[in-house]
Design a protein around this motif. Structure first.
Motif, mmCIF file in Angstrom:
data_model
loop_
_atom_site.group_PDB
_atom_site.id
_atom_site.type_symbol
_atom_site.label_atom_id
_atom_site.label_comp_id
_atom_site.label_asym_id
_atom_site.label_seq_id
_atom_site.Cartn_x
_atom_site.Cartn_y
_atom_site.Cartn_z
ATOM 1 N N ARG A 28 0.831 -1.216 0.000
ATOM 2 C CA ARG A 28 0.000 0.000 0.000
ATOM 3 C C ARG A 28 0.858 1.255 0.000
ATOM 4 O O ARG A 28 0.581 2.211 -0.728
ATOM 5 C CB ARG A 28 -0.927 0.008 1.207
ATOM 6 N N ALA A 29 1.887 1.273 0.826
ATOM 7 C CA ALA A 29 2.772 2.442 0.886
ATOM 8 C C ALA A 29 3.436 2.679 -0.461
ATOM 9 O O ALA A 29 3.566 3.825 -0.910
ATOM 10 C CB ALA A 29 3.821 2.246 1.986
ATOM 11 N N TYR A 30 3.868 1.608 -1.125
ATOM 12 C CA TYR A 30 4.500 1.750 -2.439
ATOM 13 C C TYR A 30 3.523 2.347 -3.447
ATOM 14 O O TYR A 30 3.864 3.292 -4.166
ATOM 15 C CB TYR A 30 5.024 0.405 -2.940
ATOM 16 N N TYR A 31 2.323 1.812 -3.515
ATOM 17 C CA TYR A 31 1.369 2.302 -4.504
ATOM 18 C C TYR A 31 0.813 3.669 -4.159
ATOM 19 O O TYR A 31 0.291 4.367 -5.023
ATOM 20 C CB TYR A 31 0.253 1.285 -4.747
ATOM 21 N N ASP A 32 0.945 4.107 -2.917
ATOM 22 C CA ASP A 32 0.568 5.472 -2.544
ATOM 23 C C ASP A 32 1.652 6.474 -2.913
ATOM 24 O O ASP A 32 1.385 7.667 -2.998
ATOM 25 C CB ASP A 32 0.279 5.561 -1.041
ATOM 26 N N SER A 33 2.873 5.995 -3.137
ATOM 27 C CA SER A 33 3.985 6.886 -3.476
ATOM 28 C C SER A 33 3.913 7.300 -4.947
ATOM 29 O O SER A 33 3.252 6.656 -5.766
ATOM 30 C CB SER A 33 5.316 6.191 -3.209
ATOM 31 N N GLU A 34 4.623 8.374 -5.271
ATOM 32 C CA GLU A 34 4.680 8.823 -6.666
ATOM 33 C C GLU A 34 5.314 7.752 -7.552
ATOM 34 O O GLU A 34 4.858 7.515 -8.670
ATOM 35 C CB GLU A 34 5.470 10.121 -6.769
ATOM 36 N N GLU A 35 6.362 7.117 -7.040
ATOM 37 C CA GLU A 35 7.036 6.071 -7.809
ATOM 38 C C GLU A 35 6.088 4.908 -8.094
ATOM 39 O O GLU A 35 6.039 4.387 -9.209
ATOM 40 C CB GLU A 35 8.251 5.564 -7.033
ATOM 41 N N GLY A 36 5.331 4.507 -7.101
ATOM 42 C CA GLY A 36 4.400 3.402 -7.265
ATOM 43 C C GLY A 36 3.275 3.738 -8.236
ATOM 44 O O GLY A 36 2.874 2.910 -9.056
ATOM 45 N N GLU A 41 0.867 3.164 -13.604
ATOM 46 C CA GLU A 41 0.427 3.752 -14.873
ATOM 47 C C GLU A 41 1.172 3.120 -16.051
ATOM 48 O O GLU A 41 0.575 2.839 -17.084
ATOM 49 C CB GLU A 41 0.628 5.271 -14.861
ATOM 50 N N GLU A 42 2.461 2.888 -15.883
ATOM 51 C CA GLU A 42 3.245 2.244 -16.939
ATOM 52 C C GLU A 42 2.745 0.822 -17.181
ATOM 53 O O GLU A 42 2.632 0.380 -18.317
ATOM 54 C CB GLU A 42 4.734 2.237 -16.561
ATOM 55 N N TRP A 43 2.449 0.118 -16.110
ATOM 56 C CA TRP A 43 1.935 -1.246 -16.237
ATOM 57 C C TRP A 43 0.589 -1.238 -16.974
ATOM 58 O O TRP A 43 0.352 -2.082 -17.847
ATOM 59 C CB TRP A 43 1.781 -1.883 -14.859
ATOM 60 N N LEU A 44 -0.283 -0.278 -16.623
ATOM 61 C CA LEU A 44 -1.578 -0.178 -17.316
ATOM 62 C C LEU A 44 -1.372 0.064 -18.806
ATOM 63 O O LEU A 44 -2.047 -0.536 -19.641
ATOM 64 C CB LEU A 44 -2.419 0.953 -16.720
ATOM 65 N N LYS A 45 -0.425 0.961 -19.140
ATOM 66 C CA LYS A 45 -0.147 1.253 -20.544
ATOM 67 C C LYS A 45 0.347 -0.007 -21.260
ATOM 68 O O LYS A 45 -0.076 -0.292 -22.381
ATOM 69 C CB LYS A 45 0.889 2.361 -20.649
ATOM 70 N N GLN A 46 1.223 -0.770 -20.612
ATOM 71 C CA GLN A 46 1.719 -2.010 -21.215
ATOM 72 C C GLN A 46 0.579 -3.004 -21.431
ATOM 73 O O GLN A 46 0.548 -3.702 -22.449
ATOM 74 C CB GLN A 46 2.792 -2.639 -20.336
#
Length: 53
Positions: A28-36, A41-46
């Motif tokens: 959760r902390a990772y996906y709340d971060s800007e990096e996450g 978003e990159e994964w969704l685009k792929q």
């Protein structure tokens, strides 16, 4: 003896549960971060690109 049987151990369910709770909070902390969020978003685009192919 197979490689799997050398490391075959049983953990108490309480340890597994505790580890899972820790992982969930870290994920959760990772996906709340800007990096996450950028990574997601990159994964969704792929995923979209692979469906279009």
């Amino acid at each position: 003896m197979s490689d799997r049987s050398k490391f075959d151990i049983e953990l108490p369910q309480s340890i597994i549960d505790s580890f899972a709770r820790h992982l969930v909070s870290e994920i959760r902390a990772y996906y709340d971060s800007e990096e996450g969020q950028a990574g997601f978003e990159e994964w969704l685009k792929q995923q979209e690109d692979s469906q279009d192919a």
